[in-house]
Design an enzyme around this catalytic site. Sequence first.
Site, PDB file in Angstrom:
ATOM      1  N   HIS A  63       0.798  -1.215   0.000  1.00 21.91           N
ATOM      2  CA  HIS A  63       0.000   0.000   0.000  1.00 21.91           C
ATOM      3  C   HIS A  63       0.838   1.277   0.000  1.00 21.91           C
ATOM      4  O   HIS A  63       1.967   1.301   0.483  1.00 21.91           O
ATOM      5  CB  HIS A  63      -0.908   0.025   1.230  1.00 21.91           C
ATOM      6  CG  HIS A  63      -1.865  -1.106   1.311  1.00 21.91           C
ATOM      7  ND1 HIS A  63      -2.363  -1.579   2.508  1.00 21.91           N
ATOM      8  CD2 HIS A  63      -2.426  -1.880   0.346  1.00 21.91           C
ATOM      9  CE1 HIS A  63      -3.201  -2.579   2.278  1.00 21.91           C
ATOM     10  NE2 HIS A  63      -3.242  -2.782   0.977  1.00 21.91           N
ATOM     11  N   LYS A  73       5.267   6.657   6.793  1.00 18.26           N
ATOM     12  CA  LYS A  73       4.687   5.860   7.877  1.00 18.26           C
ATOM     13  C   LYS A  73       5.759   5.476   8.886  1.00 18.26           C
ATOM     14  O   LYS A  73       6.934   5.320   8.538  1.00 18.26           O
ATOM     15  CB  LYS A  73       4.047   4.580   7.314  1.00 18.26           C
ATOM     16  CG  LYS A  73       2.907   4.818   6.342  1.00 18.26           C
ATOM     17  CD  LYS A  73       2.395   3.507   5.767  1.00 18.26           C
ATOM     18  CE  LYS A  73       1.272   3.748   4.769  1.00 18.26           C
ATOM     19  NZ  LYS A  73       0.788   2.465   4.165  1.00 18.26           N
ATOM     20  N   TYR A 133       0.450   2.140  13.106  1.00 13.87           N
ATOM     21  CA  TYR A 133       1.388   2.986  12.386  1.00 13.87           C
ATOM     22  C   TYR A 133       0.907   4.429  12.338  1.00 13.87           C
ATOM     23  O   TYR A 133      -0.286   4.712  12.324  1.00 13.87           O
ATOM     24  CB  TYR A 133       1.686   2.460  10.976  1.00 13.87           C
ATOM     25  CG  TYR A 133       0.540   2.472   9.993  1.00 13.87           C
ATOM     26  CD1 TYR A 133       0.306   3.570   9.172  1.00 13.87           C
ATOM     27  CD2 TYR A 133      -0.285   1.370   9.859  1.00 13.87           C
ATOM     28  CE1 TYR A 133      -0.719   3.581   8.252  1.00 13.87           C
ATOM     29  CE2 TYR A 133      -1.320   1.359   8.942  1.00 13.87           C
ATOM     30  CZ  TYR A 133      -1.542   2.468   8.137  1.00 13.87           C
ATOM     31  OH  TYR A 133      -2.567   2.474   7.229  1.00 13.87           O
ATOM     32  N   ASP A 171      -7.041  -5.964  -2.123  1.00  8.97           N
ATOM     33  CA  ASP A 171      -5.617  -6.176  -2.381  1.00  8.97           C
ATOM     34  C   ASP A 171      -5.378  -7.188  -3.498  1.00  8.97           C
ATOM     35  O   ASP A 171      -4.354  -7.120  -4.185  1.00  8.97           O
ATOM     36  CB  ASP A 171      -4.912  -6.623  -1.099  1.00  8.97           C
ATOM     37  CG  ASP A 171      -4.721  -5.471  -0.111  1.00  8.97           C
ATOM     38  OD1 ASP A 171      -5.034  -4.321  -0.474  1.00  8.97           O
ATOM     39  OD2 ASP A 171      -4.275  -5.732   1.018  1.00  8.97           O
TER      40      ASP A 171
END
Length: 199
Positions: A63, A73, A133, A171
């Site tokens: 991603h 991130k 995250y 996904d």
Amino acid sequence: MCVDSMRSLALPRIIAPQRYVDDRGWFSETFHEKRLRDIGITMRFVQDNQSSSKRAGTLRGLHFQVPPAAQAKLVSVVRGRILDVVVDIRRGSPTFGRHASVELSAESGRQVYVPEGFAHGFVTLEDEVVVMYKASAFYSPAHDCGIYWNDPDIGFPWPFKDSEVVVSDKDKRLPSLKEFVSPFAYDGNPFASLSNASV
């Protein structure tokens, strides 16, 4: 505090927050903006995300968000263990498509910093895993993108058979690396491996 000065500050890195141990257990400052700035991570994080995965073999990725909502991130594990993966998706990079990975766990406390221009994903290595995250931009559905997790041009050796992986329908439909037209420009720093920094 130390950092490998030969590595670009714009590349992914493993972050190891210090733990203070005594008879009760341990204490750690898991996010310290000044210490991150001291090692060159100057992104302002604006959103915290958590995911809970019931089964080992749950895979989330690969991603990223594209500009103007691109995200850096800072990934950590609250419970359990994951194999964390980053992939260079910078246009013109001599290491375009190169991957690196590291095991993160609640026990180790290590984190991974993923800058803009890199795809990110992970697979859980045990049941009942919680991942957290920080992100430097708010979630934007219009800018939400990804690369197919099992793309042969990336060739990442996931530790589970395809039939054992739990992955979302979303996904499964992500494009291949060849189909992706990257908006991320190469900054002159090739990606070799994940370097380490202690904070």
